[in-house]
Design a protein around this motif. Structure first.
Motif, mmCIF file in Angstrom:
data_model
loop_
_atom_site.group_PDB
_atom_site.id
_atom_site.type_symbol
_atom_site.label_atom_id
_atom_site.label_comp_id
_atom_site.label_asym_id
_atom_site.label_seq_id
_atom_site.Cartn_x
_atom_site.Cartn_y
_atom_site.Cartn_z
ATOM 1 N N GLY A 12 0.961 -1.131 -0.039
ATOM 2 C CA GLY A 12 -0.009 -0.083 -0.148
ATOM 3 C C GLY A 12 0.978 1.364 -0.061
ATOM 4 O O GLY A 12 0.421 2.216 -0.646
ATOM 5 N N GLY A 13 2.172 1.216 0.770
ATOM 6 C CA GLY A 13 2.760 2.499 0.768
ATOM 7 C C GLY A 13 3.608 2.738 -0.702
ATOM 8 O O GLY A 13 3.586 3.582 -1.015
ATOM 9 N N VAL A 14 3.814 1.643 -1.307
ATOM 10 C CA VAL A 14 4.556 1.754 -2.437
ATOM 11 C C VAL A 14 3.413 2.423 -3.689
ATOM 12 O O VAL A 14 3.616 3.241 -4.269
ATOM 13 N N LEU A 15 2.237 1.988 -3.511
ATOM 14 C CA LEU A 15 1.268 2.516 -4.192
ATOM 15 C C LEU A 15 0.839 4.030 -3.838
ATOM 16 O O LEU A 15 0.542 4.847 -4.796
ATOM 17 N N THR A 19 1.340 7.352 -6.382
ATOM 18 C CA THR A 19 0.495 8.458 -6.652
ATOM 19 C C THR A 19 1.183 9.803 -6.310
ATOM 20 O O THR A 19 0.860 10.689 -7.242
ATOM 21 N N ALA A 20 1.723 9.767 -5.361
ATOM 22 C CA ALA A 20 2.425 11.068 -4.844
ATOM 23 C C ALA A 20 3.382 11.647 -6.091
ATOM 24 O O ALA A 20 3.447 12.791 -6.288
ATOM 25 N N ALA A 21 4.324 10.610 -6.392
ATOM 26 C CA ALA A 21 5.396 10.906 -7.101
ATOM 27 C C ALA A 21 4.939 11.267 -8.441
ATOM 28 O O ALA A 21 5.334 12.135 -9.304
ATOM 29 N N LEU A 22 3.805 10.769 -9.110
ATOM 30 C CA LEU A 22 3.285 10.783 -10.225
ATOM 31 C C LEU A 22 2.449 12.003 -10.585
ATOM 32 O O LEU A 22 2.253 12.727 -11.361
ATOM 33 N N TYR A 23 1.256 12.186 -9.564
ATOM 34 C CA TYR A 23 0.309 12.951 -9.441
ATOM 35 C C TYR A 23 0.047 13.919 -8.239
ATOM 36 O O TYR A 23 -0.807 14.954 -8.337
ATOM 37 N N GLY A 24 0.804 13.683 -7.361
ATOM 38 C CA GLY A 24 0.512 14.458 -6.130
ATOM 39 C C GLY A 24 0.636 15.936 -6.244
ATOM 40 O O GLY A 24 1.897 16.339 -6.236
ATOM 41 N N VAL A 52 3.799 -5.537 -7.077
ATOM 42 C CA VAL A 52 4.714 -5.133 -6.032
ATOM 43 C C VAL A 52 4.910 -6.443 -5.310
ATOM 44 O O VAL A 52 4.169 -7.135 -4.821
ATOM 45 N N ASP A 53 6.334 -6.940 -5.289
ATOM 46 C CA ASP A 53 6.642 -8.073 -4.888
ATOM 47 C C ASP A 53 7.312 -7.707 -3.527
ATOM 48 O O ASP A 53 8.423 -7.251 -3.741
ATOM 49 N N VAL A 54 7.170 -7.858 -2.337
ATOM 50 C CA VAL A 54 7.682 -7.795 -1.058
ATOM 51 C C VAL A 54 8.342 -8.967 -0.517
ATOM 52 O O VAL A 54 7.551 -10.062 -0.440
ATOM 53 N N GLN A 55 9.415 -8.705 -0.238
ATOM 54 C CA GLN A 55 9.999 -10.068 0.488
ATOM 55 C C GLN A 55 10.705 -9.741 1.906
ATOM 56 O O GLN A 55 11.428 -8.670 1.882
ATOM 57 N N ALA A 74 10.616 5.290 0.119
ATOM 58 C CA ALA A 74 11.453 4.884 -0.736
ATOM 59 C C ALA A 74 11.240 4.839 -2.127
ATOM 60 O O ALA A 74 11.910 5.016 -3.009
ATOM 61 N N ILE A 75 10.001 4.960 -2.518
ATOM 62 C CA ILE A 75 9.567 4.719 -4.077
ATOM 63 C C ILE A 75 9.724 5.995 -4.826
ATOM 64 O O ILE A 75 10.194 6.160 -5.817
ATOM 65 N N MET A 76 9.428 7.100 -3.970
ATOM 66 C CA MET A 76 9.630 8.398 -4.809
ATOM 67 C C MET A 76 11.062 8.693 -5.353
ATOM 68 O O MET A 76 10.921 8.929 -6.415
ATOM 69 N N PRO A 77 12.060 8.648 -4.565
ATOM 70 C CA PRO A 77 13.439 8.670 -5.258
ATOM 71 C C PRO A 77 13.579 7.587 -6.149
ATOM 72 O O PRO A 77 14.428 7.884 -7.294
ATOM 73 N N ALA A 78 13.042 6.378 -5.884
ATOM 74 C CA ALA A 78 13.301 5.449 -7.073
ATOM 75 C C ALA A 78 12.763 5.728 -8.195
ATOM 76 O O ALA A 78 13.346 5.567 -9.511
ATOM 77 N N ILE A 79 11.588 6.321 -8.313
ATOM 78 C CA ILE A 79 10.819 6.660 -9.610
ATOM 79 C C ILE A 79 11.599 7.813 -10.258
ATOM 80 O O ILE A 79 11.646 8.005 -11.293
ATOM 81 N N GLY A 80 12.118 8.906 -9.469
ATOM 82 C CA GLY A 80 12.593 9.898 -9.937
ATOM 83 C C GLY A 80 14.052 9.764 -10.503
ATOM 84 O O GLY A 80 14.285 10.014 -11.525
#
Length: 99
Positions: A12-15, A19-24, A52-55, A74-80
C-alpha cells in the motif's frame, strides 16, 4: 510482527508513493487548497498499478514492533531516478507527470 500485515503495509505504501510521485499536487486558490475533496484528487488507477513483490528477511532483532510507511518514502526517489535515467535529465520537483 504480523508478516502478511507488513507485506500489505509495504504494498500500500508503494502504491501511495507512486500516486504522490506521479500525480500528487495541491494548488491553492484564494488561500484554500484545490482540489478541495478527494473526489477531485488524481489517484493511481488499478490498471496503472504495477505488481509489487515484497520479500521479508529474517532478523535476530526482537525490538521491532511495526513497519510504518517505509514503502511510501522509498518509492519516490526510485521513480525519480528511473525517470532521470530514461529521459536524460533530472526532475527537480514532484509530481513527475503534469496533469
Amino acid at each position: 510482527m504480523n508478516p502478511p500485515g507488513v507485506i500489505k503495509q509495504i504494498e500500500g505504501g508503494v502504491l501511495f508513493g507512486l500516486t504522490a510521485a506521479l500525480y500528487g499536487r495541491v494548488d491553492y486558490q484564494a488561500g484554500a487548497p484545490s482540489p478541495r475533496n478527494f473526489v477531485d484528487y488524481r489517484l493511481l488507477r488499478l490498471s496503472e498499478a504495477p505488481r509489487v513483490d515484497v520479500q521479508l528477511l529474517a532478523s535476530q532483532r526482537s525490538l521491532l514492533c511495526g513497519i510504518g510507511e517505509a514503502g511510501t518514502s522509498a518509492i519516490m526517489p526510485a521513480i525519480g531516478n528511473a525517470a532521470s535515467a530514461l529521459l536524460g535529465e533530472r526532475a527537480r520537483s514532484l509530481p513527475l507527470l503534469k496533469t
